[in-house]
Design a protein around this motif. Structure first.
Motif, short mmCIF file in Angstrom:
data_model
loop_
_atom_site.label_atom_id
_atom_site.label_comp_id
_atom_site.label_asym_id
_atom_site.label_seq_id
_atom_site.Cartn_x
_atom_site.Cartn_y
_atom_site.Cartn_z
N ARG A 257 22.08 8.98 -35.69
CA ARG A 257 21.19 9.38 -34.59
C ARG A 257 20.66 8.15 -33.85
NH1 ARG A 257 18.39 13.64 -32.55
NH2 ARG A 257 16.44 13.12 -31.50
N ALA A 258 20.30 7.11 -34.58
CA ALA A 258 19.71 5.93 -33.95
C ALA A 258 20.68 5.27 -32.98
CB ALA A 258 19.27 4.94 -35.02
N THR A 259 21.93 5.16 -33.34
CA THR A 259 22.90 4.54 -32.42
C THR A 259 23.22 5.46 -31.26
OG1 THR A 259 24.66 5.27 -33.93
CG2 THR A 259 23.92 2.98 -34.11
N ASN A 260 23.26 6.76 -31.51
CA ASN A 260 23.45 7.70 -30.39
C ASN A 260 22.30 7.58 -29.39
OD1 ASN A 260 25.81 8.72 -31.49
ND2 ASN A 260 24.80 10.44 -32.50
N VAL A 291 24.70 -2.42 -35.88
CA VAL A 291 25.43 -3.10 -34.80
C VAL A 291 26.89 -2.62 -34.76
CG1 VAL A 291 26.34 -5.33 -34.04
CG2 VAL A 291 23.94 -5.11 -34.71
N ALA A 292 27.52 -2.52 -35.93
CA ALA A 292 28.92 -2.10 -35.97
C ALA A 292 29.09 -0.69 -35.39
CB ALA A 292 29.44 -2.14 -37.40
N LEU A 293 28.18 0.20 -35.74
CA LEU A 293 28.27 1.57 -35.25
C LEU A 293 27.99 1.65 -33.75
CD1 LEU A 293 28.84 4.44 -36.16
CD2 LEU A 293 26.42 4.67 -36.80
N LEU A 294 26.95 0.94 -33.29
CA LEU A 294 26.63 0.95 -31.86
C LEU A 294 27.73 0.27 -31.05
CD1 LEU A 294 24.75 1.65 -29.56
CD2 LEU A 294 23.41 -0.39 -30.08
N ALA A 295 28.37 -0.74 -31.61
CA ALA A 295 29.48 -1.41 -30.91
C ALA A 295 30.64 -0.45 -30.69
CB ALA A 295 29.94 -2.63 -31.71
N LYS A 297 30.50 2.75 -30.41
CA LYS A 297 30.11 3.74 -29.40
C LYS A 297 30.04 3.12 -28.00
CE LYS A 297 27.95 6.61 -32.85
NZ LYS A 297 26.76 7.13 -33.53
N THR A 298 29.65 1.85 -27.93
CA THR A 298 29.63 1.16 -26.64
C THR A 298 31.05 1.03 -26.09
OG1 THR A 298 27.63 -0.06 -27.25
CG2 THR A 298 28.98 -0.98 -25.47
N ARG A 299 32.00 0.66 -26.94
CA ARG A 299 33.39 0.52 -26.49
C ARG A 299 33.98 1.86 -26.04
NH1 ARG A 299 33.77 -2.14 -31.58
NH2 ARG A 299 33.31 -4.38 -31.34
N ALA A 300 33.49 2.95 -26.60
CA ALA A 300 34.02 4.27 -26.24
C ALA A 300 33.52 4.78 -24.90
CB ALA A 300 33.67 5.28 -27.34
N LEU A 301 32.46 4.15 -24.39
CA LEU A 301 31.90 4.60 -23.10
C LEU A 301 32.80 4.17 -21.95
CD1 LEU A 301 28.13 3.76 -23.65
CD2 LEU A 301 29.19 6.03 -23.67
N ARG A 302 32.72 4.96 -20.85
CA ARG A 302 33.52 4.69 -19.65
C ARG A 302 32.59 4.48 -18.48
NH1 ARG A 302 35.71 10.47 -20.56
NH2 ARG A 302 33.48 10.49 -20.98
N PRO A 357 29.58 -3.31 -16.89
CA PRO A 357 29.88 -2.60 -18.13
C PRO A 357 28.67 -2.48 -19.04
CG PRO A 357 30.76 -4.83 -18.20
CD PRO A 357 30.29 -4.60 -16.79
N ALA A 358 28.58 -1.37 -19.74
CA ALA A 358 27.58 -1.26 -20.81
C ALA A 358 27.86 -2.37 -21.81
CB ALA A 358 27.68 0.10 -21.48
#
Length: 529
Positions: A257-260, A291-295, A297-302, A357-358
């Motif tokens: 939830r925190a990274t989302n 950081v690994a989880l948020l990274a 999710k960041t890469r998955a964004l468009r 970019p995000a």
């Protein structure tokens, strides 16, 4: 907004460069006449009941719901955000605002009886009324060009005011959309007016023509300039001036939830949210996993322009100046040792727009611009901390104090820590969304501004508080009135001892002495012969 021909401005889509709309600049020389028209309409409007005013807001709400997609498209094209973003954070809150203020303004602003503070004033009756200010000015920003001004318009109208609105120079097409929403409400002519032009010139014209209060959302320097102007006429102001908002992730947090939440609150609206996440302090035991989880999710964004299929997450920044600021903050951070952990992927033609970019940064420190100033772009800076105490100390260093958040599975602990954060809003396991809560006051501490919008507090900001006081029983004189003599002096002393006796005997003695004097003072004529 770019002035294309004398007297007109063109609104360009920051994501594509395409022209969105052309509007006429307002002739500020006509503002005295427009102000007079607004005052005449306001007197008519103030005579309406809260129930009648709410009916007009329901018409606006219905218009918003019926034309939600058109409004979202207009906001997206004028501001650069995605249409999903526009629908969720702009259009929906406007409909909610019509509904909440229409339902609750009467209860909040109706006259309230105030009980006597002491038996000495038992003969006095008091009511507090909240009367309209008159004509309020609203100068709004480009990051939420629909929901920020419209919420204030709704509050102002329900409180019985007329409104002069100046939307941001970068998004004038949204001002035209607000005109159409308000027109659907069938208001008296001149009660609401949209003024198109330079923010500084319009603000000066507002002050010169006696605006009763100014509501401004924008930068700290601009807010300070307006406050200095307002001081010349003692015009009240409400200022919301931005934030550099911290997010604190405790070791027991739900990292999914925190990274989302971090991704949404940090990158939403291309990071152009004064209440969005800019700094994240993560307790050491979970820092690397976070950081690994948020990274990922960041890469998955468009990031890219919104197309008809709406499959894009992050839109463009709204102005080229803001793009340069974000670029500068990133360059500064990298030069001082920060690392880019991840960035979003571009989709579509991003070359023509103000896209960035995000970006997830680690290895940051307090000397970096993106940590100590408001970046207002899609950059999230993550810093490892030893514990919650260090996180709170770092979070509170900023001169900006709008919102913050605590992420933990222990709500009791989260609430205790939240009370120590020096911000106007602190959320637990969420961030940013509270501006959309019509019932919750919005505003910050320190240089994030003064005053509040939204909720009961926002409605009260749209009024003048007026006390009406009278006697229940008609008398000749009050205890403290003329003539002054030894009896009056002794009577006041006995009143004081009656009010605050050291014991029952003193109270009884004071009562026996005070009562006959009080009756004489109140019910006998003042003989001047």
């Amino acid at each position: 907004m770019i002035e294309t021909t004398p007297g007109t401005v063109t609104d360009y889509n920051p994501a594509t460069g395409a022209a969105v709309a052309e509007l006429n600049l307002s002739d500020l020389a006509s503002l005295p006449e427009r102000m007079a028209q607004a005052r005449a309409a306001q007197r008519q409007w103030a005579a309406k009941s809260f129930k009648e005013r709410a009916r007009h807001l329901r018409l606006m709400r219905d218009y918003i719901v019926d034309r939600a997609e058109d409004l979202a498209r207009t906001v997206s094209e004028s501001n650069g955000k995605t249409r999903v973003d526009a629908l969720a954070t702009e259009v929906l809150p406007c409909a909610l605002a019509c509904n909440w203020y229409g339902k609750h303004a009467g209860r909040i602003l109706s006259p309230k009886s105030r009980a006597a503070g002491h038996l000495l004033f038992a003969n006095k009756r008091t009511t507090v009324e909240h009367l309209p200010l008159g004509v309020v000015g609203i100068i709004s920003p480009w990051n939420y060009p629909l929901s920020i001004p419209f919420g204030e318009v709704a509050m102002a109208l329900m409180a019985g005011n007329a409104v002069l609105l100046k939307v941001a120079a970068a998004t004038p097409a949204v001002g035209r959309a607000i005109e159409r929403i308000v027109a659907a409400g069938e208001l008296p002519e001149g009660l609401f007016q949209h003024v198109v032009g330079s923010g500084s010139k319009v603000a000066t014209a507002f002050f010169e023509n006696g605006i009763d209060k100014l509501f401004f959302t924008g930068s700290v320097p601009a807010g300070k300039t307006l406050m200095a102007q307002a001081a010349q006429t003692l015009t009240p102001v409400s200022l919301e001036l931005g934030g550099n908002d911290p997010m604190i992730v405790l070791a027991d947090a739900d990292l999914e939830r925190a990274t989302n939440g971090a991704a949404w609150a940090g990158y939403q609206n291309a990071g152009q949210s004064c209440g969005g996440v800019e700094r994240i302090y993560v307790e050491e035991p979970v820092h690397d996993d976070f950081v690994a989880l948020l990274a990922r999710k960041t890469r998955a964004l468009r990031h890219g322009p919104t197309t008809d299929d709406i499959n894009v997450d992050v839109g463009s920044l709204t102005t080229d100046g803001q793009l340069r600021t974000v670029q500068q903050h990133l360059e500064d951070a990298l030069a001082k040792g920060a690392r880019i952990e991840a960035q979003s992927q571009a989709v579509g033609d991003v070359e023509r727009g103000f896209f960035f970019p995000a970006t997830l940064l680690t290895g940051v420190n307090d000397t970096m611009l993106t940590v100590c100033e408001e970046t207002f772009g899609p950059i999230i800076a993550v810093e490892k901390v030893a514990n919650a105490e260090q996180a709170i100390e770092k979070a509170n260093r900023s001169n900006l104090a709008l919102t913050s958040s605590i992420w933990t599975t222990d709500t009791k602990k989260g609430r205790a820590l939240a009370a120590r954060l020096e911000t106007g809003v602190t959320t637990i396991n969420d961030h940013l969304y509270t501006h959309g809560l019509s019932e919750a006051p919005w505003g910050g501490w320190k240089e994030s501004g003064i005053g509040r919008t939204h909720g009961p507090e926002g409605l009260l900001e749209m009024t003048n508080a007026k006390v009406i006081n009278w006697d229940l029983l008609a008398t000749q004189r009050n205890l403290w009135w003329y003539p002054f003599d030894q009896a009056t002096y002794r009577g006041l002393l006995n009143a004081l001892r009656f009010a605050f006796p050291k014991g029952p005997l003193q109270w009884l003695g004071a009562s026996l002495k005070l009562t006959p004097f009080l009756l004489r003072k109140m019910f006998t004529k003042w003989h001047t012969d």
